[in-house]
Design a protein around this motif. Structure first.
Motif, PDB file in Angstrom:
ATOM      1  N   SER A 183      87.422  42.867  20.349  1.00  0.00           N
ATOM      2  CA  SER A 183      86.434  43.566  20.675  1.00  0.00           C
ATOM      3  C   SER A 183      85.578  43.539  21.560  1.00  0.00           C
ATOM      4  N   ASP A 184      85.492  43.128  22.627  1.00  0.00           N
ATOM      5  CA  ASP A 184      85.077  43.619  24.171  1.00  0.00           C
ATOM      6  C   ASP A 184      85.517  44.546  23.968  1.00  0.00           C
ATOM      7  N   ARG A 204      86.866  47.006  22.351  1.00  0.00           N
ATOM      8  CA  ARG A 204      86.392  47.760  20.953  1.00  0.00           C
ATOM      9  C   ARG A 204      85.016  48.235  21.601  1.00  0.00           C
ATOM     10  N   SER A 205      84.309  47.496  22.286  1.00  0.00           N
ATOM     11  CA  SER A 205      82.438  48.009  22.597  1.00  0.00           C
ATOM     12  C   SER A 205      82.510  48.793  24.072  1.00  0.00           C
ATOM     13  N   ARG A 230      83.155  46.858  26.289  1.00  0.00           N
ATOM     14  CA  ARG A 230      82.619  46.006  27.438  1.00  0.00           C
ATOM     15  C   ARG A 230      84.277  45.813  28.375  1.00  0.00           C
TER      16      ARG A 230
END
Length: 79
Positions: free
Chosen positions: A16-17, A19-20, A22
């Motif tokens: 998720s990090d 994909r976002s 970060r």
């Protein structure tokens, strides 16, 4: 429904990090010891996280150098 194992949750969090944005391609992940402390899990759990992420081509591990994020364009397109 049974709860997801810790290694699965942590791997999903890292994905998720990425994909976002970060975490970016080429970023070095923290060491196993640092991730253990951060997530309050054992080293074997973090090793499972790395095995999962490497199998999904989210990371590349380089002995003696560290664990690095790959380009998400390569793994996000896979079915």
């Amino acid at each position: 429904m049974p709860a997801l194992p810790d290694y699965f949750k942590i791997a999903n969090e890292i994905m998720s990090d990425v994909r976002s944005g970060r975490l970016k391609p080429g970023d070095k992940l923290p060491s196993i010891a640092e991730l253990c402390e951060l997530h309050r899990v054992s080293a074997s759990t973090i090793r499972l996280v790395f095995v999962r992420l490497e199998a999904l081509e989210v990371i590349d591990r380089h002995q003696g150098k560290g664990v690095f994020v790959t380009d998400p364009a390569t793994w996000l397109r896979k079915p």
